[in-house]
Every structure is written in C-alpha cells, then in structure tokens.
Design a protein around this motif. Structure first.
Motif, PDB file in Angstrom:
ATOM      1  N   MET A 128       0.711  -1.279   0.235  1.00 46.48           N
ATOM      2  CA  MET A 128       0.148   0.332   0.282  1.00 46.48           C
ATOM      3  C   MET A 128       0.881   1.146  -0.043  1.00 46.48           C
ATOM      4  O   MET A 128       1.574   1.086   0.996  1.00 46.48           O
ATOM      5  N   ALA A 129       0.421   1.587  -0.832  1.00 49.24           N
ATOM      6  CA  ALA A 129       1.421   3.413  -1.163  1.00 49.24           C
ATOM      7  C   ALA A 129       0.577   4.504  -0.432  1.00 49.24           C
ATOM      8  O   ALA A 129       0.074   4.181  -0.088  1.00 49.24           O
ATOM      9  N   GLY A 130       2.252   5.456   0.102  1.00 51.53           N
ATOM     10  CA  GLY A 130       1.171   6.195   1.002  1.00 51.53           C
ATOM     11  C   GLY A 130       1.071   7.473  -0.085  1.00 51.53           C
ATOM     12  O   GLY A 130       2.388   8.203  -0.323  1.00 51.53           O
ATOM     13  N   GLY A 131       0.591   8.072  -0.031  1.00 53.33           N
ATOM     14  CA  GLY A 131      -0.158   8.886  -0.655  1.00 53.33           C
ATOM     15  C   GLY A 131      -0.468   9.834   0.192  1.00 53.33           C
ATOM     16  O   GLY A 131      -0.305  10.327   1.005  1.00 53.33           O
ATOM     17  N   ARG A 132       0.690  11.177  -0.995  1.00 52.64           N
ATOM     18  CA  ARG A 132       0.604  12.434  -0.379  1.00 52.64           C
ATOM     19  C   ARG A 132      -0.090  13.276  -0.717  1.00 52.64           C
ATOM     20  O   ARG A 132      -0.791  13.510  -2.059  1.00 52.64           O
ATOM     21  N   VAL A 133      -0.655  14.457   0.260  1.00 44.33           N
ATOM     22  CA  VAL A 133      -2.181  15.453  -1.073  1.00 44.33           C
ATOM     23  C   VAL A 133      -0.924  16.489  -0.306  1.00 44.33           C
ATOM     24  O   VAL A 133      -0.027  16.887   0.546  1.00 44.33           O
ATOM     25  N   ALA A 134      -1.524  17.499  -1.382  1.00 43.75           N
ATOM     26  CA  ALA A 134      -0.691  17.786  -1.742  1.00 43.75           C
ATOM     27  C   ALA A 134      -1.560  19.620  -0.738  1.00 43.75           C
ATOM     28  O   ALA A 134      -2.260  19.962  -1.262  1.00 43.75           O
ATOM     29  N   HIS A 135      -0.697  20.079  -0.182  1.00 46.19           N
ATOM     30  CA  HIS A 135      -0.625  21.450   1.226  1.00 46.19           C
ATOM     31  C   HIS A 135      -0.954  21.991   0.585  1.00 46.19           C
ATOM     32  O   HIS A 135       0.433  22.344  -0.063  1.00 46.19           O
ATOM     33  N   PRO A 136      -1.704  23.505   0.178  1.00 46.12           N
ATOM     34  CA  PRO A 136      -0.902  24.444  -0.500  1.00 46.12           C
ATOM     35  C   PRO A 136       0.237  24.659   0.544  1.00 46.12           C
ATOM     36  O   PRO A 136      -0.060  24.863   2.432  1.00 46.12           O
ATOM     37  N   THR A 137       0.543  26.129  -0.056  1.00 42.94           N
ATOM     38  CA  THR A 137       2.204  26.236   0.722  1.00 42.94           C
ATOM     39  C   THR A 137       1.675  27.679   1.340  1.00 42.94           C
ATOM     40  O   THR A 137       0.964  28.988   0.859  1.00 42.94           O
ATOM     41  N   LEU A 138       1.860  28.069   3.251  1.00 40.62           N
ATOM     42  CA  LEU A 138       1.311  29.299   3.384  1.00 40.62           C
ATOM     43  C   LEU A 138       2.032  29.869   3.552  1.00 40.62           C
ATOM     44  O   LEU A 138       2.934  29.957   3.506  1.00 40.62           O
ATOM     45  N   LYS A 139       1.989  31.249   2.791  1.00 44.80           N
ATOM     46  CA  LYS A 139       2.341  32.433   2.265  1.00 44.80           C
ATOM     47  C   LYS A 139       2.361  33.861   3.867  1.00 44.80           C
ATOM     48  O   LYS A 139       1.016  33.848   4.102  1.00 44.80           O
ATOM     49  N   GLY A 140       3.825  34.018   3.552  1.00 43.08           N
ATOM     50  CA  GLY A 140       3.285  35.637   4.981  1.00 43.08           C
ATOM     51  C   GLY A 140       3.009  36.252   3.815  1.00 43.08           C
ATOM     52  O   GLY A 140       1.788  36.634   2.606  1.00 43.08           O
ATOM     53  N   PRO A 141       2.195  37.450   4.991  1.00 42.90           N
ATOM     54  CA  PRO A 141       1.900  39.493   4.697  1.00 42.90           C
ATOM     55  C   PRO A 141       2.734  39.124   3.266  1.00 42.90           C
ATOM     56  O   PRO A 141       4.053  39.358   3.539  1.00 42.90           O
ATOM     57  N   SER A 142       2.376  40.115   2.603  1.00 40.59           N
ATOM     58  CA  SER A 142       3.197  40.850   1.430  1.00 40.59           C
ATOM     59  C   SER A 142       2.843  42.009   1.872  1.00 40.59           C
ATOM     60  O   SER A 142       2.815  43.110   2.119  1.00 40.59           O
ATOM     61  N   VAL A 143       4.084  42.579   2.293  1.00 35.71           N
ATOM     62  CA  VAL A 143       4.700  43.974   3.436  1.00 35.71           C
ATOM     63  C   VAL A 143       4.280  45.007   2.516  1.00 35.71           C
ATOM     64  O   VAL A 143       3.705  46.163   2.757  1.00 35.71           O
ATOM     65  N   VAL A 144       4.368  44.944   0.434  1.00 35.71           N
ATOM     66  CA  VAL A 144       4.349  45.920   0.288  1.00 35.71           C
ATOM     67  C   VAL A 144       2.807  46.198  -0.269  1.00 35.71           C
ATOM     68  O   VAL A 144       1.949  47.892  -0.178  1.00 35.71           O
ATOM     69  N   LYS A 145       2.220  45.661  -0.302  1.00 37.86           N
ATOM     70  CA  LYS A 145       0.694  44.726  -0.113  1.00 37.86           C
ATOM     71  C   LYS A 145       0.180  45.685   1.692  1.00 37.86           C
ATOM     72  O   LYS A 145      -0.650  46.237   1.395  1.00 37.86           O
ATOM     73  N   GLU A 146       0.372  45.196   2.305  1.00 37.23           N
ATOM     74  CA  GLU A 146      -0.067  45.746   3.607  1.00 37.23           C
ATOM     75  C   GLU A 146       0.123  47.465   3.946  1.00 37.23           C
ATOM     76  O   GLU A 146      -0.252  47.996   4.332  1.00 37.23           O
ATOM     77  N   ILE A 147       1.650  47.826   3.198  1.00 37.08           N
ATOM     78  CA  ILE A 147       1.451  49.115   3.399  1.00 37.08           C
ATOM     79  C   ILE A 147       0.415  50.269   2.707  1.00 37.08           C
ATOM     80  O   ILE A 147       0.086  51.181   2.546  1.00 37.08           O
ATOM     81  N   ALA A 148       0.392  49.637   0.840  1.00 37.51           N
ATOM     82  CA  ALA A 148      -0.493  49.955   0.055  1.00 37.51           C
ATOM     83  C   ALA A 148      -1.804  50.237   1.036  1.00 37.51           C
ATOM     84  O   ALA A 148      -2.513  51.468   0.139  1.00 37.51           O
ATOM     85  N   ILE A 149      -1.975  49.410   1.480  1.00 36.51           N
ATOM     86  CA  ILE A 149      -3.440  49.376   1.905  1.00 36.51           C
ATOM     87  C   ILE A 149      -3.425  49.653   3.061  1.00 36.51           C
ATOM     88  O   ILE A 149      -3.937  51.209   3.220  1.00 36.51           O
ATOM     89  N   GLY A 150      -2.761  50.376   4.011  1.00 39.25           N
ATOM     90  CA  GLY A 150      -2.731  50.863   4.869  1.00 39.25           C
ATOM     91  C   GLY A 150      -2.332  52.550   4.744  1.00 39.25           C
ATOM     92  O   GLY A 150      -2.842  53.673   5.195  1.00 39.25           O
ATOM     93  N   ILE A 151      -1.849  53.161   3.503  1.00 36.39           N
ATOM     94  CA  ILE A 151      -1.482  54.291   3.081  1.00 36.39           C
ATOM     95  C   ILE A 151      -3.054  54.634   2.595  1.00 36.39           C
ATOM     96  O   ILE A 151      -3.895  55.810   2.913  1.00 36.39           O
ATOM     97  N   ALA A 152      -3.495  53.730   1.620  1.00 36.23           N
ATOM     98  CA  ALA A 152      -4.733  54.065   1.171  1.00 36.23           C
ATOM     99  C   ALA A 152      -5.877  54.035   2.917  1.00 36.23           C
ATOM    100  O   ALA A 152      -7.010  55.731   2.605  1.00 36.23           O
TER     101      ALA A 152
END
Length: 64
Positions: A1-25
């Motif tokens: 029985m082969a152990g199947g691998r589940v494809a988990h999404p890679t968690l990425k941190g917050p985008s600094v540039v996007k956070e700054i743009a949202i804060g400025i807006a």
C-alpha cells in the motif's frame, strides 16, 4: 500500500508592499473624511460669526 501524499497549499506570509499600500489607502480615506468634517465645522462657525456681525442673529435671549 503506497502512502499517498496530499498536496497542501504552501502558506505564504503577508505581502509587505500590499500591507503598506492598504494602510496608506485607508489612512488617506480616514484623513479625507476628517478634513471634510473639519471644513464643515469651520464653515458653520464662519457663517455664525458673519450673521452675528451683520446683526441678523443675536446671542442674547429676547425678552418676551
């Protein structure tokens, strides 16, 4: 029985540039609302003193 691998999404941190743009807006939106409120209060005060100077209104209660 082969152990199947589940494809988990890679968690990425917050985008600094996007956070700054949202804060400025959001900051600009809040500043605009505050400034418009300030201008409105200034206009009311200026109108009051103009009418007071013209004698159209008085701060003294009229006697009945």
């Amino acid at each position: 029985m082969a152990g199947g691998r589940v494809a988990h999404p890679t968690l990425k941190g917050p985008s600094v540039v996007k956070e700054i743009a949202i804060g400025i807006a959001l900051g600009l939106c809040a500043a605009t609302v505050w400034k418009m409120h300030h201008w409105n209060e200034q206009r009311k005060t200026r109108t009051f003193y103009d009418l007071l100077e013209k004698g159209e209104i008085s701060v003294v209660a009229e006697e009945q």
